[in-house]
Structures are given as C-alpha cells and as structure tokens.
Design an enzyme around this catalytic site. Structure first.
Site, short mmCIF file in Angstrom:
data_model
loop_
_atom_site.label_atom_id
_atom_site.label_comp_id
_atom_site.label_asym_id
_atom_site.label_seq_id
_atom_site.Cartn_x
_atom_site.Cartn_y
_atom_site.Cartn_z
N ARG A 265 -6.15 7.04 -1.59
CA ARG A 265 -5.35 6.93 -2.87
C ARG A 265 -5.94 7.64 -3.92
O ARG A 265 -7.30 7.79 -3.93
CB ARG A 265 -5.29 5.65 -3.28
CG ARG A 265 -4.81 4.91 -4.42
CD ARG A 265 -3.14 5.11 -4.20
NE ARG A 265 -2.40 4.20 -5.09
CZ ARG A 265 -1.13 4.39 -5.04
NH1 ARG A 265 -0.56 5.26 -4.51
NH2 ARG A 265 -0.41 3.48 -5.88
N THR B 31 8.35 8.39 -1.91
CA THR B 31 7.04 8.00 -0.98
C THR B 31 7.49 8.56 0.12
O THR B 31 8.84 8.59 0.52
CB THR B 31 6.24 6.87 -1.20
OG1 THR B 31 5.96 6.61 -2.44
CG2 THR B 31 5.58 6.47 -0.33
N THR C 59 1.99 9.82 -0.80
CA THR C 59 3.03 9.59 -2.03
C THR C 59 2.54 10.57 -3.01
O THR C 59 1.42 10.97 -3.18
CB THR C 59 3.26 8.34 -2.50
OG1 THR C 59 4.35 8.43 -3.52
CG2 THR C 59 1.86 7.71 -3.07
N ASN D 292 4.15 9.50 -6.09
CA ASN D 292 4.68 8.44 -6.82
C ASN D 292 6.33 8.90 -7.11
O ASN D 292 6.90 8.53 -6.06
CB ASN D 292 3.97 8.42 -8.15
CG ASN D 292 4.42 7.23 -8.75
OD1 ASN D 292 4.81 6.15 -7.89
ND2 ASN D 292 4.21 6.92 -9.83
N ASP E 125 1.18 3.93 -11.63
CA ASP E 125 1.20 2.62 -10.73
C ASP E 125 0.08 1.76 -11.48
O ASP E 125 0.07 0.53 -10.70
CB ASP E 125 0.81 2.99 -9.36
CG ASP E 125 2.25 3.16 -8.44
OD1 ASP E 125 3.34 3.09 -8.90
OD2 ASP E 125 2.19 3.95 -7.25
N SER F 279 -1.19 0.06 -4.98
CA SER F 279 0.21 0.63 -4.16
C SER F 279 0.79 -0.43 -3.56
O SER F 279 0.20 -1.56 -3.38
CB SER F 279 -0.65 1.55 -3.37
OG SER F 279 0.36 1.98 -2.32
N GLY G 185 9.61 3.40 -1.03
CA GLY G 185 10.37 2.32 -1.53
C GLY G 185 9.78 1.71 -2.66
O GLY G 185 10.27 0.66 -3.01
#
Ligand code: GLY
Length: 563
Positions: free
Chosen positions: A97, A372, A390, A392, A414, A443, A465
């Site tokens: 991440r 994503t 992703t 984003n 996020d 996330s 999604g």
C-alpha cells in the site's frame, strides 16, 4: 398419450429454464489460469506459467504488464495487496500500500476555514502517496517466485517499447479523458494526440515507461526508489508543491504480513488484513451470515437481501470505528473476526431493519475510488495468488511523472482527511485512519483465496469498487458456497450494496424486482440507487474433474486465460 406429451413439454421447459438460469461456461484450463482486466496482461501471465513459472512469477509479470496495458488502474505509481497460498500450505500476504510522505500532516486537506477540500486530496501532487507496487511485486518475486526479473518484466517492457494494439475500449477511454489529460503536459504527451483521437487498432507506444521498467529490471527496487527514476519523481513532485521526496522513496518498504484467516461453512477464507479493511470486513460478515441458512431458491429474495444488508450495517460501522494502519493504530482484529462477534451481530438481526444511525456513533469514512483492478492466478503446482492493485481514481491523479512515463496515484484521498467528512464515494472515516507521516491509508481491497476442506485452493477472487469491493467479494462467495453457482454465474449475477451509511441498499440493473423492493421497504429498509457494483476476476478449481474455471466480470472488459 396426451399426458405423456404434457410430461415431455414440462421436462423440456424445465431443462430450458435451468440451462438459461446460468451464465455461459467459464473459461476452462487444466494446468493454470490468469484472470485480469486486460486480455494482453492475462496472456503475459499464462505465458509465464507455460514456461514453468509459478503463480507468483505469473502474478508479478501480469502486474507489470497491467501497468502498460491497463493504465487506468494497473500501475507502478500506485500500490496494492497480494494474498498468496503456496503448495506447501503456507498462507501469506504482501502489503505494498502507498504511504503518506514523511511531511504529510493531519490537516493537509483542510482549507483555511477548516473545511475539507476534495480537490486537494484527489488532484495534483498533494494527492499522491509514496508508491508501493514496485517494492511489493519485487518482494513477492524474490521470496516466492522462481524466475528472474528479466523473465517477468521483459514482456511488459516489450509491450511498452514496441507498443500494443489499442482495442476500441482502450482508445475510447483515453479519448474520454482527453480534456483532463490535457491539463498536464507530461500526461498529454503520452495519453493524448494532437488534434486527433486514438482509434481502434493503432499501436500505442510508451517509450518512457519502457525505460523505467528497464531500470527496474536491471536494478531491482533501487531502479525505482533510488537513482534516476526517484530523481524524476521527487523533482516533478517538488516543482508542483507535492510532498514526496527522495528520502520518502528510498525509505519505502513492502511488508509481508500474516493474512486474516477464518472459516465459512466448510471452507477456509484467506484475505488481506490491515491496512486493508477488506479481509476483516469480509470475515466479520461471513461469521455472522453463517448463522443464517438460505434455501437455494431464496437468492435475490427480500429476506436474503434484508439479512445480508443488516449484517453489513454492523460490519461497515465497525470498519469506520476500528480500522486503519495497524502500524499506527491498535486495530482490534481478533475481536472483529471472531466467531463471537459474528454471533453477536446475528443475534441483533430480526425481520425489521435497524436504522443505521442507532447502530454506531462512529464517524463513517469518506467515499472511496471505485477504479482499482484485481487479478487471480493459479498454477499447476498448487499455488494460488490473489492481487488487487490501484491508483485510486481512474488514472490516479492523471499526472504522468515527467520523463518516467507512469501515472501517479491519488491514494491520499483514502485517508480520513477530516474525521467525520465524506470522501468522494460516501464513506466516512474515523481517527484510526487519520493522516500521519509514513502511515498507510485504509483500503477496502479484498484479494481473497478460499481453501476447500482438504486445505487446497478452491476459489481465488477479488474486485475493484472502493467500498463496494467488500460486498462484491462477499456476494460472489455466497453465490458459490451457499447457492452452488459456477464462477461465471456467481460473478455475473446482479449484486446489491449496503455500507451502513448512507442508510440505503443500492442495487444493480435487474437486481431487485418491484416486489422485493416493496418487501424491503416494509421491513424498514431504504432503497438506494441503481448502479454497477464491482468488476470481479475469479477462478474456481474443480479437483474432481481436474478443471480450472476462470471468469472475468462482464461489467468490465478483462479476460480469463487458461491452458
Ligand atoms: N482506493 C481503493 C481502495 O484502496 O480500496
């Protein structure tokens, strides 16, 4: 005779109905399968499998290929999560991440009046977290792969350097974003055409991206996080008021973490733990849903949608209150995924809807980007890999790093910019997900692997999604385990979504009849918007018949490729 004729007609009708009540057969394979949002990237992955690579090699190759052929979400300028099941029984996960830069601070997206400024968290360099994908993919390759960087990155380099043929959707997507891309010189240079539009069948070449990928191939993580590429990122960021420095890049590390593991009916669910909320929310929901039994023909009924929605209200409320980066916040993971918590939630559910506002006073997270991408991989050795990655938003913040050819993420959105304020997709975030230097933002990505009762990988699934990822993955699992659907039918079936706040059930086209809506309203539910929910990429392995079934979601344009 007449009775016999009637019998024949009835049998025929029933047969036709049951044939029609499923989707077309999923894609078949006997040795391996890759399902991704790009047919070219899936082919790259399968080619690696055919050359003897394992599922991790194929996943890494697919990941780099997606950065070339699916730039709207495939990336090297973003981040992701990889869940791995190895043939020796090891279950693990890799967290790559993005991280907040060292100089990021809690109120960085508030204006001078203390009001949340969506533009700041989604546009420009301030919206970018320190990218994690290169570190994560190379960590996976070095520790669990069998092939060299050259073998797994070269296909992506070729696709970038020699180009690939744009299909009509690729051309159309770039053309749709033309005006946004035009705002950034470095992006316009690659993703727009002077006075013209892209058309189907033309060769799309990305020479700068090829150069960056070559640097990664030759120098590993140092070829991205140090040296020329890092210089280009830091220079571009600084020139536009961004926070990412060379120090941030040099300090970025992927982290291998224990995945979250639980049981649902007779299966073992392995999914991603924090900083993703996906795995915990999925297990919490399944632990509670396990207390209900749904008849086969109750799929799509008001009772089914009501019960699952009620469970989801509690799950998303817990998510808002308790989930964030475990390196910074004490996430009560064991409690959230305990059977006890599942039972507690189930016991609170009855035939009447409980209003979201009385479930929790937590501050709901902001809205999350729905763009994503997910890919699922299995090999012939018994390994399985589930990856969600992703930028984003679609094409992240739309900024191509000058001279490096790849798009940056806008993942800083996020974080909960101001605990209590909605983000672009309607979820609200609490203290656990407040911005802090070097922290990873929460996330919803839910890359998941399911083992059968013999602890062999049976299903690999995930989806894009935003906040709807969790409900998408959950419903596909229920479709397979509770309703016995094949993987294509399970993915194709219309979905619904409840995320506690807003207090409403969104649904897909043909997903809810008027009768069902009326019954749900009678139970106190609010009917929300008709929308598209998720775009899953999944695999099921049928050991009895030695078949691997792959399915790409018809809501997207990906492909399952098996061999
Ligand atoms: N940006 C989407 C997610 O991380 O869930």
């Amino acid at each position: 005779m007449q009775t016999f004729f009637k019998y024949i007609v009835t049998v025929l009708i029933i047969t036709i109905i049951s044939i029609n009540a499923k989707s077309k057969d999923p894609v078949r394979g006997h040795n391996g399968m890759v399902v991704s949002a790009s047919d070219i990237a899936s082919l790259v992955g399968v080619d690696i499998l055919e050359k003897g690579g394992n599922a991790v090699d194929a996943a890494v190759a697919t990941g780099f290929a997606l950065a070339v052929t699916y730039p709207q979400a495939g990336n090297i300028g973003g981040g992701g999560f990889m869940v791995i099941h190895l043939e020796d029984g090891t279950n693990t996960s890799i967290d790559y991440r993005e991280k907040a830069p060292k100089s990021a601070f809690r109120d960085m997206f508030l204006d001078k009046y203390g009001k949340y400024d969506l533009t700041k968290s989604t546009e420009g360099w301030s919206s970018s977290g320190v990218p994690g994908s290169v570190a994560g993919l190379l960590y996976a390759l070095e520790k669990y792969g069998t092939m060299t960087r050259d073998e797994v990155i070269q296909p992506a380099i070729k696709l970038a350097y020699n180009g690939f043929l744009a299909d009509y959707r690729f051309a159309e997507t770039l053309n749709n974003y033309k005006n946004v891309f035009a705002k950034y010189k470095s992006t316009a240079k690659i993703f727009t055409k002077k006075d013209e539009e892209f058309s189907e069948g033309e060769l799309f070449i990305q020479k700068d991206l090829a150069k960056t990928l070559k640097s990664i191939k030759l120098n590993g993580t140092e070829g991205f996080y140090k040296g020329e590429v890092a210089d280009l990122i830091a220079k571009h960021s600084k020139s536009k008021g961004g926070l990412i420095t060379k120090e941030d890049l040099a300090n970025y590390n992927a982290v291998e973490r224990a995945p979250v593991i639980g049981n649902y009916r007779n299966s073992t669910i392995i999914s991603m733990g924090p900083p993703s909320s996906g795995g915990i929310a999925l297990l919490e929901a399944l632990n509670s849903i396990e207390y209900f039994s749904f008849e086969k023909d109750s799929w799509g009924s008001s009772n089914y949608i009501h019960k699952v929605s009620e469970v989801l209200k509690y799950v998303y409320a817990d998510r808002a209150e308790h989930l964030g980066d475990v390196d910074f916040y004490p996430v009560p993971q064991n409690w959230l995924i305990s059977k006890k918590r599942g039972k507690e939630i189930a016991a609170l559910i009855n035939d009447n809807a409980i209003p979201s506002k009385i479930i929790s006073h937590a501050i709901p997270p902001k809205k999350e980007s729905e763009e994503t991408t997910h890919y699922s991989v299995v090999d012939s050795y018994g390994n399985a890999v589930s990856v969600t990655t992703t930028l984003n938003s679609t094409f992240g913040n739309k900024i191509v790093v000058s001279g490096a050819g790849f798009i940056m993420n806008n993942e800083m959105d996020d974080f909960s910019a101001k605990p209590g304020t909605s983000n672009q997709y309607g979820l609200l975030g609490g203290e656990a997900n407040a911005i802090e230097p070097n922290k990873r933002m929460l996330s919803a990505m839910t890359p998941t692997i399911i083992l059968n009762s013999e602890d062999k990988p049976f299903m690999i699934i995930g989806s894009p999604g935003g906040s709807t990822i969790i409900t998408t993955v959950l419903q596909i699992i229920l479709n397979v385990i509770d309703f016995n659907m094949d993987i294509q039918t399970a993915i194709d079936a219309p979905r619904f979504h409840h995320q506690w706040k807003p207090d409403r059930i969104d649904f897909e086209h043909f997903g809810m009849t008027d009768d069902v809506k009326k019954n749900l309203i009678k139970r106190g539910q609010f009917i929300g918007k008709e929308r598209v929910l998720g775009r899953a990429e999944g695999i099921i392995i049928d050991y009895k018949n030695n078949v691997i079934w792959g399915a790409s979601d018809p809501r997207g344009f990906g492909a399952a490729v098996g061999y």
